[in-house]
Design a protein around this motif. Structure first.
Motif, PDB file in Angstrom:
ATOM      1  N   TRP A 172       0.861  -1.181   0.000  1.00 10.78           N
ATOM      2  CA  TRP A 172       0.000   0.000   0.000  1.00 10.78           C
ATOM      3  C   TRP A 172       0.902   1.237   0.000  1.00 10.78           C
ATOM      4  N   PHE A 173       0.566   2.166  -0.851  1.00  9.48           N
ATOM      5  CA  PHE A 173       1.254   3.448  -0.933  1.00  9.48           C
ATOM      6  C   PHE A 173       0.196   4.539  -0.834  1.00  9.48           C
ATOM      7  N   ARG A 174       0.622   5.752  -0.568  1.00 11.69           N
ATOM      8  CA  ARG A 174      -0.334   6.854  -0.519  1.00 11.69           C
ATOM      9  C   ARG A 174       0.314   8.122  -1.059  1.00 11.69           C
ATOM     10  N   GLN A 175      -0.541   8.979  -1.570  1.00 15.55           N
ATOM     11  CA  GLN A 175      -0.073  10.262  -2.083  1.00 15.55           C
ATOM     12  C   GLN A 175      -0.985  11.357  -1.554  1.00 15.55           C
ATOM     13  N   ALA A 176      -0.406  12.190  -0.711  1.00 14.66           N
ATOM     14  CA  ALA A 176      -1.138  13.322  -0.153  1.00 14.66           C
ATOM     15  C   ALA A 176      -1.101  14.481  -1.140  1.00 14.66           C
ATOM     16  N   THR A 207      -4.572  11.872   5.372  1.00 17.54           N
ATOM     17  CA  THR A 207      -5.373  12.195   4.197  1.00 17.54           C
ATOM     18  C   THR A 207      -4.534  12.036   2.936  1.00 17.54           C
ATOM     19  N   ALA A 208      -5.021  11.206   2.014  1.00 16.84           N
ATOM     20  CA  ALA A 208      -4.268  10.903   0.804  1.00 16.84           C
ATOM     21  C   ALA A 208      -5.091   9.977  -0.083  1.00 16.84           C
ATOM     22  N   VAL A 209      -4.629   9.834  -1.305  1.00 17.02           N
ATOM     23  CA  VAL A 209      -5.121   8.759  -2.162  1.00 17.02           C
ATOM     24  C   VAL A 209      -4.255   7.539  -1.872  1.00 17.02           C
ATOM     25  N   TYR A 210      -4.892   6.451  -1.538  1.00 21.24           N
ATOM     26  CA  TYR A 210      -4.196   5.215  -1.198  1.00 21.24           C
ATOM     27  C   TYR A 210      -4.234   4.260  -2.381  1.00 21.24           C
ATOM     28  N   TYR A 211      -3.062   3.733  -2.713  1.00 23.05           N
ATOM     29  CA  TYR A 211      -2.931   2.810  -3.828  1.00 23.05           C
ATOM     30  C   TYR A 211      -2.467   1.448  -3.332  1.00 23.05           C
ATOM     31  N   CYS A 212      -3.073   0.402  -3.859  1.00 27.82           N
ATOM     32  CA  CYS A 212      -2.499  -0.914  -3.630  1.00 27.82           C
ATOM     33  C   CYS A 212      -1.702  -1.303  -4.869  1.00 27.82           C
ATOM     34  N   GLN A 255      -6.138   1.728  -8.942  1.00 28.90           N
ATOM     35  CA  GLN A 255      -6.504   3.086  -9.335  1.00 28.90           C
ATOM     36  C   GLN A 255      -6.486   4.066  -8.168  1.00 28.90           C
ATOM     37  N   GLY A 256      -6.426   3.605  -6.959  1.00 26.21           N
ATOM     38  CA  GLY A 256      -6.393   4.500  -5.808  1.00 26.21           C
ATOM     39  C   GLY A 256      -7.758   4.729  -5.212  1.00 26.21           C
ATOM     40  N   THR A 257      -7.768   4.929  -3.909  1.00 25.57           N
ATOM     41  CA  THR A 257      -9.001   5.252  -3.204  1.00 25.57           C
ATOM     42  C   THR A 257      -8.695   6.379  -2.215  1.00 25.57           C
ATOM     43  N   LEU A 258      -9.545   7.374  -2.181  1.00 30.82           N
ATOM     44  CA  LEU A 258      -9.287   8.591  -1.415  1.00 30.82           C
ATOM     45  C   LEU A 258      -9.735   8.421   0.030  1.00 30.82           C
ATOM     46  N   VAL A 259      -8.828   8.745   0.928  1.00 27.90           N
ATOM     47  CA  VAL A 259      -9.125   8.784   2.357  1.00 27.90           C
ATOM     48  C   VAL A 259      -8.953  10.223   2.816  1.00 27.90           C
ATOM     49  N   THR A 260     -10.001  10.769   3.387  1.00 30.44           N
ATOM     50  CA  THR A 260      -9.961  12.136   3.890  1.00 30.44           C
ATOM     51  C   THR A 260     -10.266  12.103   5.376  1.00 30.44           C
TER      52      THR A 260
END
Length: 126
Positions: free
Chosen positions: A35-39, A90-95, A118-123
């Motif tokens: 899992w990666f994330r991009q804020a 808070t970020a878009v999380y990618y698997c 494709q990513g899923t947004l966590v706020t």
């Protein structure tokens, strides 16, 4: 290989959330899933990874003790349980999934992964 991430949403600080990642389209299981994330305004960063067969696990320092990665081998699913969420989560999380074989490349490195969802947004609101 296709990865489908889901489970993101809007939560309050301190809440919990579980992200799911479904893997389809190949016969051999991946060596590992990450899992990666991009804020917003930042580069994508490593969050957690797990090897498919033995369940070896890695976490970034920022989530260690709060997040838990797991996998369901039979159903080819990976999960990221996130507890004690903070606004900085808070970020878009990618698997992402690796190919089926071991590599000397670190499981924390994006280059280790061949397939991305494709990513899923966590706020997280404070």
């Amino acid at each position: 290989v296709q990865l489908q991430a889901s489970g993101g949403g809007l939560v309050q600080a301190g809440d919990s959330l579980t992200l799911s990642c479904g893997i389809s389209g190949r016969t051999l299981s991946p060596y590992g899933v990450g899992w990666f994330r991009q804020a917003p305004g930042k580069e994508r960063e490593f969050v957690a990874a797990i090897t498919w067969s033995y369940g070896s696990i890695w976490y970034s320092d920022s989530v260690k003790g709060r997040f838990t990665i797991s996998r369901d081998n039979d159903n080819k699913m990976a999960y990221l349980r996130m507890n004690g969420l903070k606004s900085e989560d808070t970020a878009v999380y990618y698997c992402a999934a690796t190919g089926p074989y071991w590599s000397s490349t670190n499981m924390r490195a994006e280059s280790r992964y061949s397939y991305w969802g494709q990513g899923t947004l966590v706020t997280v609101s404070s």
